[in-house]
Scaffold this motif. Sequence first.
Motif, mmCIF file in Angstrom:
data_model
loop_
_atom_site.group_PDB
_atom_site.id
_atom_site.type_symbol
_atom_site.label_atom_id
_atom_site.label_comp_id
_atom_site.label_asym_id
_atom_site.label_seq_id
_atom_site.Cartn_x
_atom_site.Cartn_y
_atom_site.Cartn_z
ATOM 1 N N ARG A 9 -3.138 7.194 2.904
ATOM 2 C CA ARG A 9 -2.908 7.783 1.821
ATOM 3 C C ARG A 9 -1.770 7.165 1.247
ATOM 4 O O ARG A 9 -1.171 7.462 0.281
ATOM 5 N N ILE A 10 -1.332 6.285 1.709
ATOM 6 C CA ILE A 10 -0.013 5.338 0.617
ATOM 7 C C ILE A 10 -0.100 4.801 -0.435
ATOM 8 O O ILE A 10 0.041 4.707 -1.741
ATOM 9 N N ASP A 29 -8.021 17.011 -5.310
ATOM 10 C CA ASP A 29 -6.600 18.430 -5.057
ATOM 11 C C ASP A 29 -6.570 18.550 -6.255
ATOM 12 O O ASP A 29 -7.103 17.529 -7.447
ATOM 13 N N TRP A 31 -3.828 18.117 -7.436
ATOM 14 C CA TRP A 31 -2.730 16.874 -7.723
ATOM 15 C C TRP A 31 -3.385 15.189 -8.117
ATOM 16 O O TRP A 31 -2.998 14.512 -8.586
ATOM 17 N N TYR A 33 -5.316 13.697 -6.150
ATOM 18 C CA TYR A 33 -5.689 13.091 -4.233
ATOM 19 C C TYR A 33 -7.041 13.582 -4.077
ATOM 20 O O TYR A 33 -7.232 14.756 -3.835
ATOM 21 N N GLN A 86 -3.520 4.904 6.938
ATOM 22 C CA GLN A 86 -3.792 6.210 7.815
ATOM 23 C C GLN A 86 -5.352 7.239 6.352
ATOM 24 O O GLN A 86 -5.162 6.947 5.579
ATOM 25 N N GLN B 304 5.438 8.634 -0.395
ATOM 26 C CA GLN B 304 4.286 7.505 -0.513
ATOM 27 C C GLN B 304 2.796 7.846 -0.610
ATOM 28 O O GLN B 304 2.147 7.209 -1.082
ATOM 29 N N CYS B 305 2.978 9.175 -0.414
ATOM 30 C CA CYS B 305 1.074 9.591 -0.535
ATOM 31 C C CYS B 305 1.241 11.163 -0.700
ATOM 32 O O CYS B 305 1.753 11.678 -1.060
ATOM 33 N N GLY B 306 0.683 11.589 -2.457
ATOM 34 C CA GLY B 306 0.275 12.368 -2.905
ATOM 35 C C GLY B 306 0.228 13.610 -2.586
ATOM 36 O O GLY B 306 1.171 14.050 -2.994
ATOM 37 N N PRO B 307 -0.578 13.840 -1.543
ATOM 38 C CA PRO B 307 -0.103 14.939 -1.232
ATOM 39 C C PRO B 307 0.951 15.624 -0.677
ATOM 40 O O PRO B 307 1.903 16.600 -1.105
ATOM 41 N N LEU B 309 4.082 14.088 -1.524
ATOM 42 C CA LEU B 309 5.203 13.983 -2.754
ATOM 43 C C LEU B 309 5.240 14.932 -4.070
ATOM 44 O O LEU B 309 5.683 15.480 -4.646
ATOM 45 N N ASN B 310 3.755 15.497 -3.589
ATOM 46 C CA ASN B 310 3.191 16.469 -4.674
ATOM 47 C C ASN B 310 3.380 17.658 -3.697
ATOM 48 O O ASN B 310 3.945 18.696 -4.678
ATOM 49 N N GLY B 311 3.422 17.742 -2.864
ATOM 50 C CA GLY B 311 2.856 19.406 -2.440
ATOM 51 C C GLY B 311 4.826 20.072 -1.621
ATOM 52 O O GLY B 311 5.076 21.393 -1.856
ATOM 53 N N ARG B 338 -2.433 27.650 0.016
ATOM 54 C CA ARG B 338 -2.499 27.030 -0.574
ATOM 55 C C ARG B 338 -2.464 25.585 -0.683
ATOM 56 O O ARG B 338 -2.651 24.370 -0.518
ATOM 57 N N TRP B 339 -1.406 25.251 -0.666
ATOM 58 C CA TRP B 339 -0.691 24.680 -0.559
ATOM 59 C C TRP B 339 -0.673 23.268 0.550
ATOM 60 O O TRP B 339 -0.182 22.167 0.728
ATOM 61 N N LEU B 342 -2.868 22.431 1.245
ATOM 62 C CA LEU B 342 -3.180 21.155 0.592
ATOM 63 C C LEU B 342 -2.548 19.721 1.256
ATOM 64 O O LEU B 342 -3.089 18.538 1.070
ATOM 65 N N VAL B 343 -1.331 20.398 2.303
ATOM 66 C CA VAL B 343 -1.087 18.868 2.445
ATOM 67 C C VAL B 343 -0.976 18.366 4.759
ATOM 68 O O VAL B 343 -0.832 17.209 4.623
ATOM 69 N N ARG B 346 -2.832 15.150 5.519
ATOM 70 C CA ARG B 346 -3.440 14.075 4.701
ATOM 71 C C ARG B 346 -1.992 13.480 3.921
ATOM 72 O O ARG B 346 -2.140 13.451 3.063
ATOM 73 N N GLY B 347 -0.914 12.729 5.224
ATOM 74 C CA GLY B 347 -0.121 11.753 4.685
ATOM 75 C C GLY B 347 -0.251 11.116 5.920
ATOM 76 O O GLY B 347 -0.625 11.063 7.046
ATOM 77 N N ALA B 348 0.736 9.836 5.631
ATOM 78 C CA ALA B 348 0.242 8.972 6.467
ATOM 79 C C ALA B 348 1.206 9.004 7.835
ATOM 80 O O ALA B 348 1.298 8.270 8.704
#
Lengths: 86, 395
Positions: A9-10, A29, A31, A33, A86, B304-307, B309-311, B338-339, B342-343, B346-348
């Motif tokens: 994910r990073i 998704d 965005w 991703y 990850q 660092q991670c898209g979801p 950062l955006n969510g 929903r958001w 989505l997170v 899905r993060g590191a």
Amino acid sequence: MSERLRVDRIACTGHGACADLLPEAVALDEWGYPLLAAGELPRELHRPARRAVAACPARALLLERTGVRQPLPGRLTGSTQGRSAQ
Amino acid sequence: MSAPPLTRGLLGTGDPSLAAHVAAHGPLPHGGHPTSFVGDLTGRGGAGFPTARKLHAVAEAARAAGTPAVVVGNGGEGEPAAAKDATLLARSPHLVLDGLQLAARAVGADTVVLAAAHSQLGGLDRALAERGDRGRVRLVGLPDRFLAGEETALVAAVDGGPSLPRGKVPPVWQRGVRGRPTLVQNVETLARLALLARGDDAAGHTLVTRHTAGRVDVAEVPLGARLADVLPLAPGTQAVLVGGYHGSWLPPAVAADLTLERSALASVGASLGAGVLAALPADRCGVRETASVLAYLAAQSAGQCGPCLNGLPRIAAALELLARPGPRRPGLLADLERWAGLVVGRGACTHPDGSVRLVASALRVFTPELAEHAAGRCTAAPGAPAFLPVPGGAR
Ligand SMILES: Cc1cc2nc3c(=O)[nH]c(=O)nc-3n(C[C@H](O)[C@H](O)[C@H](O)COP(=O)(O)O)c2cc1C
Ligand code: SF4
Ligand code: SF4
């Protein structure tokens, strides 16, 4: 042999190449991703999955043997070995 | 077990000196391997993981790798509502240092690190000097950030890099500080290990930071205690926050009779987390409090991670809208849900998961308040200050 996709994910920058090449197992998704289909990858998707892994410009898409939390050794994913993910 | 039934306590008399420590607890016994007395001690840094299993995993990984392990005491306590680790380090540093010594013995470590807020380092250095341990334990100062104590961010900081999570693969117990098998243990866990070494039944108690109207304190309480006996629930208490900013709101009637044991809390979807217990007073708004916390948590994302950062910023913005009395945009709640979906996962690191846990519990527990807001009303007394502490005063 069972295999599963994983995203670092990073490293992932949301290019979306993975969803183009492997729509059966990867969606994006809202965005941009990747969302991965749950569970093990069906056998017939192993080959396209390898292509998607190779095409990821961020080297963020990983194919793992299930039960072993390590990238598969070999040409396609070798460059990500030892990298935090990850 | 031959242990006495009551712990002698982690918080001591307030005298942090070595002399007071030895007078209260006696010297650290030389013999005895930690695996023989660690028992069912669980980690107090948030995840509640059995300490025995971690000691074993790190010792095995070090043996397999043929290198000595590293031990890191985690005293960062990034959680703004928690003060138990800072209190412990200020009052009883020698229990933590004893625990580090034991942990190093247990896993065969040749490198021992204690990481804590910069403001703590002076006192810790004095304690090390008193024991003649200055050369044996390295002190590392951590930034005052929510994520600084997350174990991969902690390892990165100890290695001299920026304090950012780096993902859980490979795990730090395999490859942590300088690539070596690393035991990361919360400072309270270490202090409990030091009491267990002395035959004290320390695993059955825990440190909590309590927030009630106008009062914040740290106490040591039995895990078997009823929550209502630990945290005074004044009449009109609207909800209880259990665990901290990655924790859960519970209705007071549900919270009151729970014990602090893992299984009891898990039965209502809660966990002790960073040891925070907060009773939301009658004149505050739980949605407003949660919105302020989410603004803080979103700002603390490492980005660092898209979801994540955006969510998280979208989730925080939606909560801010929900916290304002008045008509709400149709679809706002659906977007929020929903958001949130989505997170999760899905993060590191688990920052998004923990943040969403808090939001989900708020939407459950504060349903009546949300209806009030939709009708243009709010429970909070006008001008009431924030109840939960949020650095930077996000409001
Ligand atoms: C976002 C986040 C923040 C954390 N912050 C802390 C912290 O400030 N202090 C701490 O001891 N553990 C913290 N942890 C937990 C650590 O990663 C780690 O699990 C813990 O220090 C292990 O020690 P224990 O087994 O003794 O609890 C945090 C975890 C996450 C996901
Ligand atoms: S191709 Fe790679 S970088 Fe792009 S979205 Fe997929 S995993 Fe992420
Ligand atoms: S999940 Fe969020 S907080 Fe955790 S590493 Fe990724 S961006 Fe940072």
